[in-house]
Design an enzyme around this catalytic site. Structure first.
Site, PDB file in Angstrom:
ATOM      1  N   ALA A 130       0.828  -1.210   0.000  1.00  0.00           N
ATOM      2  CA  ALA A 130       0.000   0.000   0.000  1.00  0.00           C
ATOM      3  C   ALA A 130       0.861   1.259   0.000  1.00  0.00           C
ATOM      4  O   ALA A 130       1.290   1.736   1.052  1.00  0.00           O
ATOM      5  CB  ALA A 130      -0.933  -0.028   1.207  1.00  0.00           C
TER       6      ALA A 130
ATOM      7  N   SER B 133       2.093   8.843  -9.087  1.00  0.00           N
ATOM      8  CA  SER B 133       3.446   8.955  -9.654  1.00  0.00           C
ATOM      9  C   SER B 133       4.341   9.769  -8.719  1.00  0.00           C
ATOM     10  O   SER B 133       5.530   9.470  -8.574  1.00  0.00           O
ATOM     11  CB  SER B 133       3.386   9.656 -11.018  1.00  0.00           C
TER      12      SER B 133
ATOM     13  N   ARG C 285      -7.401 -19.389 -40.341  1.00  0.00           N
ATOM     14  CA  ARG C 285      -8.461 -18.582 -40.961  1.00  0.00           C
ATOM     15  C   ARG C 285      -8.336 -18.587 -42.487  1.00  0.00           C
ATOM     16  O   ARG C 285      -7.332 -18.139 -43.038  1.00  0.00           O
ATOM     17  CB  ARG C 285      -8.374 -17.144 -40.423  1.00  0.00           C
TER      18      ARG C 285
ATOM     19  N   GLU D 172       3.203   0.593 -10.806  1.00  0.00           N
ATOM     20  CA  GLU D 172       4.651   0.464 -10.468  1.00  0.00           C
ATOM     21  C   GLU D 172       5.491   1.392 -11.341  1.00  0.00           C
ATOM     22  O   GLU D 172       6.576   1.042 -11.790  1.00  0.00           O
ATOM     23  CB  GLU D 172       5.089  -0.999 -10.558  1.00  0.00           C
TER      24      GLU D 172
ATOM     25  N   GLU E 212       5.890   7.058 -18.567  1.00  0.00           N
ATOM     26  CA  GLU E 212       6.592   8.351 -18.555  1.00  0.00           C
ATOM     27  C   GLU E 212       7.588   8.415 -17.393  1.00  0.00           C
ATOM     28  O   GLU E 212       8.649   9.027 -17.506  1.00  0.00           O
ATOM     29  CB  GLU E 212       5.586   9.507 -18.432  1.00  0.00           C
TER      30      GLU E 212
END
Ligand code: FAD
Length: 386
Positions: free
Chosen positions: A131, A139, A273, A368, A372
């Site tokens: 947590a 961030s 296919r 995590e 960026e």
């Protein structure tokens, strides 16, 4: 088998090769692809099954405590996550949270903390959570507001955590709170908070596009014994970053597993296919798409196992783990999108494997450390180097 071919790479030792091969066989036998309606129950039963089969031994450190080794083996964790993700996203999540949620205890816990929590984590008897994030601090972790104030033999917690995986079903949470030794990231400490403590409530369960147990937690004058602090006061940010150094690479490994499954599904669909008097696979544009997918999968795998190997050699991996996470998560998104395209209408039909991979991968580019944030870590590290 083509998906086990990379085990021949020099990053691995024979025990890694054996682990991945045995796990692959176990997954093929025990893991089905779909998730049941009750995600909490399914998650608990996956943790139990992973514990009973012995795979969770790799999520903790300490042979005497039921672990596979005395130190965390990053390559083993990555191979486990890659393989589990290739079969079932929730099984990967269940394994990952046992490791992420207990990682700080393995890396920096006292002997008493390790003995109390780690054996139950490894047996699949206690569910773990991590947590860190808050409504106003995702961030920007250093903007954390949840506070822990010293009072006698306890710390008193007040504040909120959100987006917490396993929130609502975890037996304990490794929680980071502001203790104020210094401003910003240097004034944060880590605690083990047991579920059900007075003043700790699950304020909201959060539903997301790929269902996993997720919650917002609220603390109101919640007392945690001082003995539950992990590491020294003010060292919590360092503990969090050490944990993420292992698990950030493993997020990349899970993405790699999702991408491998998408490539496998895409190849099968292209071969089967029928169209234009031939098969989808006979069309040059399909071959180009498959080539791009395969190049992305292999380059992600190389970055993942370079970072994991380097960490297992005791080297710093801040840049390499960020590179692996950035490239493998972004790459997996592209590979899965290409697989959906190969399936045409079936690609977006609920219940199809590629449709569930398309939902499953999205959050990995955010949690995590968003892509960026990884770019910033890599760029800053490059500029620091001579
Ligand atoms: C499914 C899921 C599970 C999660 N599980 C956990 C958990 O178990 N424990 C936990 O603590 N947290 C968990 N999180 C939280 C996660 O780590 C955060 O969502 C993440 O850190 C981003 O924080 P945020 O959502 O507040 O977004 P913000 O911080 O508001 O960022 C929004 C966006 O801003 C952009 N951005 C960020 N930094 C920069 C920058 N420097 N420059 C330019 N752009 C930037 C990125 O595109 C980012 O996605 C989970 C999240 C999800 C979605």
């Amino acid at each position: 088998m083509v998906h086990l071919k990379h085990l021949e790479w020099p990053f691995f030792g024979d025990p890694h090769r054996q682990l991945a091969t045995e796990l692959d066989a176990w997954c093929a036998q025990y893991l089905h692809a779909g998730h049941g309606a009750d995600i909490d129950a399914e998650c608990r039963s996956l943790v139990k099954a992973l514990g009973e089969a012995g795979w969770l031994k790799h999520a903790i450190a300490g042979v005497a405590l039921g672990g596979a080794a005395d130190t965390i083996d990053t390559r083993a964790i990555c191979l486990l996550r890659e393989t589990l993700a290739r079969y079932n996203g929730l099984a990967d999540f269940a394994f990952a949270m046992q490791g992420l949620g207990s990682g700080a205890i393995s890396l920096a816990g006292t002997a008493a903390q390790r003995e109390r929590y780690l054996p139950r984590v490894a047996r699949g008897e206690a569910l773990a959570a991590f947590a860190l994030s808050e409504p106003e601090a995702g961030s920007d972790v250093a903007a954390m507001q949840c506070s822990a104030v010293e009072d006698g033999d306890s710390y008193v917690l007040n504040g909120e955590k959100t987006w917490i995986s396993n929130g609502g079903i975890a037996d304990f949470y490794v929680l980071f709170a502001r203790t104020g030794e210094a401003p910003g990231s240097r004034g944060i400490s880590a605690f083990i908070v047991d579920a059900g403590l007075p003043g700790f409530e699950i304020a909201e369960r959060i539903e997301v596009i790929a269902p996993h147990p997720l919650a917002r937690l609220k603390f109101s004058n919640c007392r945690v014994a001082k003995s539950q602090m992990i590491g020294a006061p003010g060292e919590g940010f360092k503990v969090a970053m050490r944990t993420l150094d292992v698990f950030r690479t493993s997020v990349a490994a899970a993405s790699l597993g999702f991408a491998r499954r998408a490539l496998q599904e895409g190849l099968q669909q292209a071969r089967e296919r029928k169209m234009f008097g031939a098969t989808l696979a006979d069309l040059p544009l399909t071959q180009a798409k498959l080539a791009d997918m395969a190049c992305t999968v292999d380059s992600s795998a190389l970055l993942v196992y370079r970072a994991a190997w380097q960490r297992d050699q005791g080297q710093n991996v801040t840049r390499e783990a960020a590179m692996a996470k950035l490239m493998a998560t972004e790459g997996a998104q592209r590979v899965i999108d290409a697989a959906v395209q190969l399936f045409g209408g079936r690609g977006v039909k609920s219940g199809e494997m590629v449709e569930s991979l398309y939902r499953e991968i999205r959050a990995l580019r955010i949690y995590e450390g968003a892509s960026e944030v990884q770019q910033l870590i890599i760029g800053r590290d490059l500029l620091k180097s001579v």
